[in-house]
Design a protein around this motif. Structure first.
Motif, PDB file in Angstrom:
ATOM      1  N   TYR A 140       0.820  -1.263  -0.236  1.00 57.59           N
ATOM      2  CA  TYR A 140       0.043  -0.061   0.150  1.00 57.59           C
ATOM      3  C   TYR A 140       0.832   1.161  -0.030  1.00 57.59           C
ATOM      4  CZ  TYR A 140      -3.716   3.155   1.405  1.00 57.59           C
ATOM      5  OH  TYR A 140      -4.993   4.118   1.542  1.00 57.59           O
ATOM      6  N   THR A 141       2.014   1.340   0.830  1.00 57.73           N
ATOM      7  CA  THR A 141       2.918   2.434   1.057  1.00 57.73           C
ATOM      8  C   THR A 141       3.601   2.488  -0.355  1.00 57.73           C
ATOM      9  OG1 THR A 141       2.965   2.155   3.220  1.00 57.73           O
ATOM     10  CG2 THR A 141       4.801   3.304   2.238  1.00 57.73           C
ATOM     11  N   MET A 142       3.903   1.651  -0.982  1.00 59.30           N
ATOM     12  CA  MET A 142       4.715   1.779  -2.440  1.00 59.30           C
ATOM     13  C   MET A 142       3.841   2.332  -3.383  1.00 59.30           C
ATOM     14  SD  MET A 142       7.798   0.933  -2.426  1.00 59.30           S
ATOM     15  CE  MET A 142       8.123   0.833  -4.312  1.00 59.30           C
ATOM     16  N   GLU A 159      11.638   4.385   3.932  1.00 58.72           N
ATOM     17  CA  GLU A 159      12.090   5.261   3.122  1.00 58.72           C
ATOM     18  C   GLU A 159      11.081   6.583   3.378  1.00 58.72           C
ATOM     19  OE1 GLU A 159      13.895   3.118  -0.669  1.00 58.72           O
ATOM     20  OE2 GLU A 159      11.776   3.252  -0.374  1.00 58.72           O
ATOM     21  N   ILE A 160       9.702   6.800   3.954  1.00 59.53           N
ATOM     22  CA  ILE A 160       8.889   7.554   4.120  1.00 59.53           C
ATOM     23  C   ILE A 160       9.031   8.203   5.505  1.00 59.53           C
ATOM     24  CG2 ILE A 160       7.614   7.007   2.191  1.00 59.53           C
ATOM     25  CD1 ILE A 160       5.409   6.210   4.462  1.00 59.53           C
ATOM     26  N   ASP A 161       8.503   9.563   5.738  1.00 60.41           N
ATOM     27  CA  ASP A 161       8.432  10.015   6.890  1.00 60.41           C
ATOM     28  C   ASP A 161       7.990   9.046   7.921  1.00 60.41           C
ATOM     29  OD1 ASP A 161       8.863  12.648   8.831  1.00 60.41           O
ATOM     30  OD2 ASP A 161       6.647  12.008   8.932  1.00 60.41           O
ATOM     31  N   THR A 171       4.092   8.974   9.069  1.00 53.63           N
ATOM     32  CA  THR A 171       2.958   8.852   8.176  1.00 53.63           C
ATOM     33  C   THR A 171       2.355   7.425   8.320  1.00 53.63           C
ATOM     34  OG1 THR A 171       4.217  10.037   6.301  1.00 53.63           O
ATOM     35  CG2 THR A 171       2.523   8.545   5.637  1.00 53.63           C
ATOM     36  N   THR A 172       3.398   6.459   8.376  1.00 54.84           N
ATOM     37  CA  THR A 172       2.542   5.074   8.817  1.00 54.84           C
ATOM     38  C   THR A 172       2.084   4.939  10.357  1.00 54.84           C
ATOM     39  OG1 THR A 172       5.028   4.365   9.153  1.00 54.84           O
ATOM     40  CG2 THR A 172       4.003   3.702   7.180  1.00 54.84           C
ATOM     41  N   ALA A 173       2.762   5.904  11.011  1.00 58.17           N
ATOM     42  CA  ALA A 173       2.313   5.932  12.565  1.00 58.17           C
ATOM     43  C   ALA A 173       0.819   6.477  12.556  1.00 58.17           C
ATOM     44  CB  ALA A 173       3.073   6.726  13.356  1.00 58.17           C
ATOM     45  N   ARG A 174       0.264   7.023  11.596  1.00 55.14           N
ATOM     46  CA  ARG A 174      -0.985   7.398  11.313  1.00 55.14           C
ATOM     47  C   ARG A 174      -2.028   6.182  11.469  1.00 55.14           C
ATOM     48  NH1 ARG A 174      -2.593  12.184   8.833  1.00 55.14           N
ATOM     49  NH2 ARG A 174      -4.089  11.303   7.957  1.00 55.14           N
ATOM     50  N   VAL A 175      -1.538   5.007  11.276  1.00 56.24           N
ATOM     51  CA  VAL A 175      -2.225   3.950  11.058  1.00 56.24           C
ATOM     52  C   VAL A 175      -1.531   2.542  12.306  1.00 56.24           C
ATOM     53  CG1 VAL A 175      -3.563   2.296   9.753  1.00 56.24           C
ATOM     54  CG2 VAL A 175      -3.094   4.692   8.943  1.00 56.24           C
ATOM     55  N   PRO A 176      -1.357   2.901  13.419  1.00 55.27           N
ATOM     56  CA  PRO A 176      -0.553   1.865  14.124  1.00 55.27           C
ATOM     57  C   PRO A 176      -1.343   0.611  14.300  1.00 55.27           C
ATOM     58  CG  PRO A 176      -1.507   3.495  15.576  1.00 55.27           C
ATOM     59  CD  PRO A 176      -2.021   4.021  14.252  1.00 55.27           C
ATOM     60  N   VAL A 190     -12.736   0.493   1.803  1.00 47.54           N
ATOM     61  CA  VAL A 190     -12.031  -0.766   1.698  1.00 47.54           C
ATOM     62  C   VAL A 190     -10.696  -0.338   1.235  1.00 47.54           C
ATOM     63  CG1 VAL A 190     -11.804  -2.976   0.825  1.00 47.54           C
ATOM     64  CG2 VAL A 190     -14.202  -1.960   1.568  1.00 47.54           C
ATOM     65  N   ASN A 191      -9.364  -0.642   1.860  1.00 47.82           N
ATOM     66  CA  ASN A 191      -8.211  -0.516   1.369  1.00 47.82           C
ATOM     67  C   ASN A 191      -7.475  -1.740   0.806  1.00 47.82           C
ATOM     68  OD1 ASN A 191      -8.011   1.874   2.708  1.00 47.82           O
ATOM     69  ND2 ASN A 191      -6.613   1.376   4.052  1.00 47.82           N
ATOM     70  N   TYR A 192      -6.940  -1.655  -0.505  1.00 44.36           N
ATOM     71  CA  TYR A 192      -6.530  -2.922  -1.253  1.00 44.36           C
ATOM     72  C   TYR A 192      -5.105  -2.715  -0.699  1.00 44.36           C
ATOM     73  CZ  TYR A 192     -10.998  -3.824  -3.036  1.00 44.36           C
ATOM     74  OH  TYR A 192     -12.287  -4.126  -3.122  1.00 44.36           O
ATOM     75  N   THR A 193      -4.616  -3.638   0.239  1.00 40.44           N
ATOM     76  CA  THR A 193      -3.380  -3.662   1.003  1.00 40.44           C
ATOM     77  C   THR A 193      -2.316  -4.072   0.251  1.00 40.44           C
ATOM     78  OG1 THR A 193      -3.835  -5.180   2.188  1.00 40.44           O
ATOM     79  CG2 THR A 193      -4.263  -2.940   2.999  1.00 40.44           C
ATOM     80  N   VAL A 194      -2.607  -5.142  -0.730  1.00 41.21           N
ATOM     81  CA  VAL A 194      -1.570  -5.911  -1.432  1.00 41.21           C
ATOM     82  C   VAL A 194      -1.427  -5.746  -2.814  1.00 41.21           C
ATOM     83  CG1 VAL A 194      -0.677  -8.306  -1.571  1.00 41.21           C
ATOM     84  CG2 VAL A 194      -1.500  -7.700   0.536  1.00 41.21           C
ATOM     85  N   THR A 201      -5.146   2.526  -4.184  1.00 45.51           N
ATOM     86  CA  THR A 201      -4.932   2.103  -2.873  1.00 45.51           C
ATOM     87  C   THR A 201      -5.993   1.643  -2.332  1.00 45.51           C
ATOM     88  OG1 THR A 201      -5.365   4.497  -2.573  1.00 45.51           O
ATOM     89  CG2 THR A 201      -3.156   3.688  -2.560  1.00 45.51           C
ATOM     90  N   ARG A 202      -7.507   2.647  -2.536  1.00 46.19           N
ATOM     91  CA  ARG A 202      -8.470   2.087  -1.741  1.00 46.19           C
ATOM     92  C   ARG A 202      -9.779   2.478  -2.730  1.00 46.19           C
ATOM     93  NH1 ARG A 202      -7.185   7.193   2.744  1.00 46.19           N
ATOM     94  NH2 ARG A 202      -7.465   8.704   1.178  1.00 46.19           N
ATOM     95  N   ILE A 203     -10.814   1.914  -2.308  1.00 43.11           N
ATOM     96  CA  ILE A 203     -12.397   2.379  -2.729  1.00 43.11           C
ATOM     97  C   ILE A 203     -12.951   3.023  -1.590  1.00 43.11           C
ATOM     98  CG2 ILE A 203     -14.356   1.396  -3.941  1.00 43.11           C
ATOM     99  CD1 ILE A 203     -12.677  -0.709  -5.149  1.00 43.11           C
ATOM    100  N   LYS A 260       2.871  20.476   4.800  1.00 44.29           N
ATOM    101  CA  LYS A 260       2.733  19.480   6.287  1.00 44.29           C
ATOM    102  C   LYS A 260       1.739  18.565   5.959  1.00 44.29           C
ATOM    103  CE  LYS A 260       5.206  20.997   9.669  1.00 44.29           C
ATOM    104  NZ  LYS A 260       5.153  22.528   9.736  1.00 44.29           N
ATOM    105  N   TYR A 261       1.568  17.405   6.568  1.00 46.59           N
ATOM    106  CA  TYR A 261       0.583  16.436   6.407  1.00 46.59           C
ATOM    107  C   TYR A 261      -0.496  16.555   7.492  1.00 46.59           C
ATOM    108  CZ  TYR A 261      -0.832  11.513   5.105  1.00 46.59           C
ATOM    109  OH  TYR A 261      -1.621  10.525   4.905  1.00 46.59           O
ATOM    110  N   TYR A 262      -1.306  18.027   7.290  1.00 47.22           N
ATOM    111  CA  TYR A 262      -2.286  18.126   8.130  1.00 47.22           C
ATOM    112  C   TYR A 262      -3.779  17.515   8.029  1.00 47.22           C
ATOM    113  CZ  TYR A 262       0.298  22.191  10.115  1.00 47.22           C
ATOM    114  OH  TYR A 262       1.239  22.958  10.928  1.00 47.22           O
TER     115      TYR A 262
END
Ligand code: FAD
Ligand code: UDP
Length: 389
Positions: free
Chosen positions: A164-166, A175-177, A180-185, A290-294, A299-301, A370-372
């Protein structure tokens, strides 16, 4: 020529609209708002599509905050529909079919992935280590010294994050901040909501109605379809508007690089292609998102009726999001700043340039690079108004 306004706001998204309302109402200033698009609301704009379904033209927007001031402020301009966002991952099950589980990955997801018994045991182990009802970022989980916990981390990394991140960033989670992934722990809980904020919901009549009310004030004039850059001149510490020096506050919520003619190079962004589809059925996917994670290229619908609660039998509208690098082409929108040390340093040069203009204020997701979320922008706009009034 003397100006007929005391403050200029560029952009009518959350940053611009809140700032304008505050300066007009609390500050008693005559405010001119210039908005390039043919509508207010910025990326939170919503409207009915041809089938009469209320859609979010720039992607799904769910309001959530822990900030009472922000919630109370916006509640002046809208009532709320109680909506708790829930997201599921949809991915191949490895046996030729598909599987789903809640995102953020939680105790229920764990049991789906590993089976009830093993899933419960692993959940118990994770809670012993990190505590029940706690959130652990995927990058932290991968640092665990425990072999079994690291295997779970690898599973979540592979099935939720890396692909999903790719798709979203063209880069791996490392590689990313990290924020960003910490938003969805990973969430060691049965709570399957996407957000746990104290206040959550959707504006009862939509975001655009909220903006219309916020901007409806005798001291506010909104001009749509107006590119402020055609009317602004910045040089030697002086801002000119329509050719005349202007010393009142200028609140700019567009891109910082564009304001200064890209003199330090264009700031990198990701853009999205939204592909909307209206289908002749009541319900397409049973969930808001719905996230298409693989797999899949999107990315999502998102299916809007679940977000908005609109009742409209026999028809529904969905949107698929495709992410790619922003090239600066006129039809593209820069949706996400790409935060990393090099880009932040490049942004700082624009920020330093802006500081040469004492009455210029960069505010918002674009202007501050910023990612606000929406609530953070509203809070920032209220704070800036506190300072200016
Ligand atoms: P914007 O909304 O981008 O507004 C800036 C405005 O300035 C635009 O209307 C633009 O046209 C205008 N402008 C720019 N330059 C000029 C110019 N030269 N002249 C005139 N006008 C100009 N946040 C949440 O809290 N929850 C969510 O679920 C959520 N989902 C999101 C989904 C997506 C796909 C995206 C991209 C963002 C999402 N966000 C969400 C974040 C949210 O969109 C932002 O926090 C919010 O829109 C920021 O408001 P803003 O005013 O800073 O920027
Ligand atoms: N993410 C992921 N898989 C998911 C959900 C999120 O890998 O199923 C990662 C991805 O890098 C994404 C980030 O977490 O960009 C933040 O997700 P969020 O849903 O907050 O993104 P937004 O709604 O802002 O696009």
């Amino acid at each position: 020529m003397t100006h007929t306004f005391d403050a200029l706001v560029v952009g009518a998204g959350f940053a611009g609209a809140v700032a304008a309302r505050e300066l007009a109402e609390r500050g008693g200033k005559r405010v001119l708002v210039l908005e390039r698009r043919p509508h207010v609301g910025g990326n939170a704009y919503d409207c009915q599509d041809e089938a009469g379904v209320l859609i979010h033209q720039y992607g799904p927007h769910i309001f959530h905050t822990n900030n009472p001031r922000v919630f109370e402020y916006l509640s002046r301009f809208t009532q709320w529909r109680d909506y708790q966002h829930r997201v599921i991952a949809n991915l191949p099950d490895g046996k030729g079919g598909r599987m789903t589980f809640p995102v953020p990955f939680n105790l229920t997801s764990l049991e789906t992935a590993y089976g009830p018994e093993r899933g419960r045991a692993l959940g118990g182990k994770l809670m012993d280590r990190y505590g029940a009802e706690t959130k652990v970022t995927i990058l932290d989980l991968r640092q665990s010294g425990d072999e079994e916990i690291r295997q779970v981390a690898d599973y979540v990394y592979e099935h939720v994050f890396v692909h999903y991140t790719m798709k979203q960033w063209g880069q791996t989670p490392e590689e990313i901040d990290p924020n960003t992934t910490a938003r969805v722990p990973v969430f060691l809980s049965r709570d399957d909501r996407y957000f746990q904020d104290a206040y959550q919901g959707m504006p009862l009549e939509g975001y655009t109605a909220l903006f219309d009310r916020m901007l409806d004030h005798p001291n506010i004039t909104v001009e749509l379809g107006q590119d402020a850059l055609k009317r602004l001149g910045l040089s030697g510490g002086t801002i000119r508007v329509d050719g005349e020096p202007f010393s009142g506050p200028v609140i700019y919520t567009g891109q910082a690089d564009e304001l200064f003619a890209f003199r330090f190079g264009p700031l990198p962004y990701r853009t999205l292609d939204f592909r909307f589809e209206t289908l002749p059925q009541d319900d397409f996917q049973g969930y808001g998102t719905v996230n298409y994670t693989v797999d899949e290229d999107f990315t999502r619908i998102t299916e809007f009726k679940h977000l908005t609660g609109q009742r409209k039998p026999g028809v529904t509208t969905i949107v698929r999001e495709y992410s790619r690098a922003y090239t600066g082409a006129p039809e593209e929108t820069p949706y996400y700043a790409i935060l990393n040390p090099a880009n932040n340093a490049q942004y700082s040069r624009y920020q330093a340039e802006a500081e040469q203009y004492p009455n210029l204020h960069l505010l918002g997701r674009l202007a501050e690079y910023k990612y606000y979320n929406m609530d953070a922008i509203v809070a920032r706009a209220l704070e800036l108004a506190d300072q200016l009034i």
